[in-house]
Design a protein around this motif. Structure first.
Motif, short mmCIF file in Angstrom:
data_model
loop_
_atom_site.label_atom_id
_atom_site.label_comp_id
_atom_site.label_asym_id
_atom_site.label_seq_id
_atom_site.Cartn_x
_atom_site.Cartn_y
_atom_site.Cartn_z
N ASP A 17 68.77 4.02 -31.56
CA ASP A 17 67.71 4.31 -31.21
C ASP A 17 66.67 4.82 -31.63
OD1 ASP A 17 68.61 6.71 -31.31
OD2 ASP A 17 68.90 7.47 -29.10
N GLY A 18 66.80 5.18 -33.08
CA GLY A 18 66.21 5.71 -34.23
C GLY A 18 66.04 7.31 -34.29
N ASN A 19 67.07 8.04 -33.32
CA ASN A 19 67.33 9.21 -33.56
C ASN A 19 68.77 9.40 -34.54
OD1 ASN A 19 65.48 10.52 -31.95
ND2 ASN A 19 66.55 9.60 -30.06
N TYR A 20 68.99 10.85 -34.71
CA TYR A 20 70.04 10.93 -35.71
C TYR A 20 71.27 11.79 -35.17
CZ TYR A 20 67.18 8.89 -39.56
OH TYR A 20 66.64 8.15 -40.15
N LEU A 21 72.49 11.43 -35.61
CA LEU A 21 73.68 12.35 -35.27
C LEU A 21 74.39 13.13 -36.31
CD1 LEU A 21 75.32 12.27 -32.41
CD2 LEU A 21 76.92 11.17 -33.92
N LEU A 22 74.19 14.52 -35.93
CA LEU A 22 74.83 15.38 -36.99
C LEU A 22 76.29 15.79 -36.30
CD1 LEU A 22 71.89 17.96 -37.37
CD2 LEU A 22 72.23 15.91 -38.60
N LYS A 23 77.36 15.56 -37.57
CA LYS A 23 78.57 15.60 -37.11
C LYS A 23 79.14 16.82 -37.87
CE LYS A 23 83.14 14.48 -35.86
NZ LYS A 23 83.20 14.14 -34.47
N PHE A 24 79.38 17.99 -37.17
CA PHE A 24 79.60 19.50 -37.65
C PHE A 24 81.08 19.12 -38.29
CE2 PHE A 24 75.80 20.15 -35.75
CZ PHE A 24 75.31 21.40 -35.95
N LYS A 25 81.47 19.85 -39.34
CA LYS A 25 82.86 19.82 -40.00
C LYS A 25 83.33 21.31 -39.95
CE LYS A 25 81.21 17.69 -43.84
NZ LYS A 25 81.09 17.01 -45.15
N GLY A 50 83.42 24.27 -37.35
CA GLY A 50 82.57 23.12 -36.81
C GLY A 50 81.97 23.29 -35.34
N LYS A 51 83.23 23.59 -34.49
CA LYS A 51 82.76 23.83 -32.97
C LYS A 51 82.05 24.98 -32.77
CE LYS A 51 86.01 22.06 -30.04
NZ LYS A 51 87.09 21.75 -29.40
N ALA A 52 82.51 26.15 -33.50
CA ALA A 52 81.87 27.28 -33.21
C ALA A 52 80.33 27.12 -33.80
CB ALA A 52 82.56 28.42 -34.04
N GLY A 53 80.21 26.58 -34.90
CA GLY A 53 79.02 26.50 -35.59
C GLY A 53 77.94 25.73 -34.51
N LEU A 54 78.51 24.56 -33.97
CA LEU A 54 77.40 23.80 -32.97
C LEU A 54 77.40 24.60 -31.54
CD1 LEU A 54 76.20 21.16 -32.20
CD2 LEU A 54 78.55 20.15 -31.59
N THR A 55 78.64 25.23 -31.27
CA THR A 55 78.16 26.03 -29.92
C THR A 55 77.08 27.19 -30.08
OG1 THR A 55 80.56 25.96 -29.29
CG2 THR A 55 79.35 27.56 -28.04
N LEU A 56 77.22 27.65 -31.25
CA LEU A 56 75.89 28.81 -31.38
C LEU A 56 74.55 28.13 -31.52
CD1 LEU A 56 77.71 31.44 -33.84
CD2 LEU A 56 76.85 31.59 -31.30
N THR A 57 74.62 26.77 -32.48
CA THR A 57 73.47 26.13 -32.67
C THR A 57 72.60 25.67 -31.39
OG1 THR A 57 74.08 25.39 -34.75
CG2 THR A 57 72.41 24.05 -33.67
N GLN A 58 73.59 25.30 -30.44
CA GLN A 58 73.20 24.81 -29.19
C GLN A 58 72.38 25.94 -28.15
OE1 GLN A 58 75.88 23.52 -25.92
NE2 GLN A 58 74.75 21.67 -25.35
N PHE A 59 73.28 27.08 -28.34
CA PHE A 59 72.92 28.10 -27.60
C PHE A 59 71.41 28.40 -28.08
CE2 PHE A 59 72.40 32.76 -27.52
CZ PHE A 59 72.56 33.23 -26.41
N PHE A 60 71.27 28.56 -29.42
CA PHE A 60 69.91 29.14 -30.12
C PHE A 60 68.87 28.02 -29.59
CE2 PHE A 60 72.69 32.29 -32.49
CZ PHE A 60 72.31 33.24 -31.86
N PHE A 61 69.08 26.79 -30.14
CA PHE A 61 68.20 25.71 -29.75
C PHE A 61 67.54 25.87 -28.47
CE2 PHE A 61 67.54 23.14 -33.76
CZ PHE A 61 68.26 23.74 -34.67
N GLU A 62 68.50 25.98 -27.52
CA GLU A 62 68.17 26.00 -26.19
C GLU A 62 67.21 27.23 -25.99
OE1 GLU A 62 68.43 24.03 -24.02
OE2 GLU A 62 69.84 22.45 -24.51
N LYS A 63 67.49 28.47 -26.45
CA LYS A 63 66.63 29.54 -26.41
C LYS A 63 65.39 29.12 -26.92
CE LYS A 63 69.47 32.59 -24.29
NZ LYS A 63 69.12 32.90 -23.07
N LEU A 64 65.20 28.41 -28.12
CA LEU A 64 63.84 28.20 -28.90
C LEU A 64 63.18 27.18 -27.85
CD1 LEU A 64 64.94 27.78 -32.40
CD2 LEU A 64 64.15 29.56 -31.29
N ASP A 75 70.13 17.15 -27.95
CA ASP A 75 71.27 17.32 -26.86
C ASP A 75 72.47 17.42 -27.98
OD1 ASP A 75 72.53 14.80 -27.19
OD2 ASP A 75 71.34 14.07 -25.51
N ALA A 76 73.65 18.05 -27.34
CA ALA A 76 74.86 18.32 -28.05
C ALA A 76 76.19 17.79 -27.41
CB ALA A 76 74.96 19.54 -28.63
N ASP A 77 77.26 17.54 -27.99
CA ASP A 77 78.61 17.26 -27.62
C ASP A 77 79.48 18.14 -28.24
OD1 ASP A 77 81.41 16.26 -26.81
OD2 ASP A 77 80.45 14.57 -26.27
#
Length: 226
Positions: A17-25, A50-64, A75-77
């Motif tokens: 769809d033209g977007n990108y997927l970031l896979k956290f390691k 990786g999971k901890a980093g994405l969890t925090l990232t989602q939290f802060f990006f939603e705040k922004l 969005d994030a999984d």
């Protein structure tokens, strides 16, 4: 899904769809097996990073998002350790923007003759070039403009966004009795040529202390969201 880039802590894939997927390691930056958010190489692997980093990232990006601060986040999984983001182009070969509230890390190493460790700084913003070979050298506003990487007007937008984002993160951490010493952010231009925050906001790119003691990235996620 097409693999386009392998980074130190994430792999990047282009979606249909033209977007990108970031896979956290689970890899984190550091040297000699010791974590360091300012390091230029992967120093160790920490299970769950990786999971901890994405969890925090989602939290802060939603705040922004609540504050209408522009980012590439869609969005994030968490279970798959994947984040879907909008496309963006970086400045030059990439810049890192650091907001410093206390003198630690590379700032202390460079200016130790003039500052003491942990000395308060007034949300000092500095820009470095992403260049592992040259240890990510700092670059001034004038040099960025002269080299065609970032105009002086764009620099002011970048600086303002960096402070706004850093204060959001600092406020959230303070709610749990933690103090943000410094944070490293990355920015790019979206399709409308607007400057937006990209990459992540996690324990892997900030230094956080509680009662004078440094908090490891995995512990940070638990202390803030647990």
């Amino acid at each position: 899904m097409k693999h386009v880039y392998t980074g130190k802590t994430k792999d990047v894939f282009e979606l249909e769809d033209g977007n990108y997927l970031l896979k956290f390691k689970d890899d984190v930056t550091g040297e000699d097996g010791v974590f360091d958010p300012g390091a230029n190489s992967v120093g160790l692997s920490m299970e769950g990073a990786g999971k901890a980093g994405l969890t925090l990232t989602q939290f802060f990006f939603e705040k922004l998002k609540e504050r209408n601060i522009p980012t590439h986040y869609i969005d994030a999984d968490i279970e798959k350790q994947e984040m879907k983001v909008a496309p963006a182009t970086v400045f030059g070969n990439g810049l890192e923007v650091i907001c410093r509230f206390r003198a630690v890390g590379s700032f202390l190493r460079r200016y130790g003759a003039y500052v003491e460790e942990g000395q308060p700084l007034d949300a000092f913003v500095e820009v470095t070039i992403k260049d592992d070979e040259r240890q990510d050298p700092p670059i001034s506003k004038d040099a960025l403009d002269m080299l065609g990487i970032l105009t002086t007007d764009e620099y002011e937008v970048l600086k303002s966004l960096t402070k706004d984002i850093s204060y959001v993160v600092r406020k959230e951490l303070a709610k749990k009795g933690m103090e943000l010493y410094d944070i490293k952010l990355e920015f790019g231009r979206n399709k409308a040529n607007e400057i937006i925050l990209i990459d992540e906001i996690s324990g892997g790119n900030m230094r956080v202390y509680k009662d004078g003691k440094y908090i490891l990235p995995l512990d940070l996620e638990q202390l803030l969201l647990g």
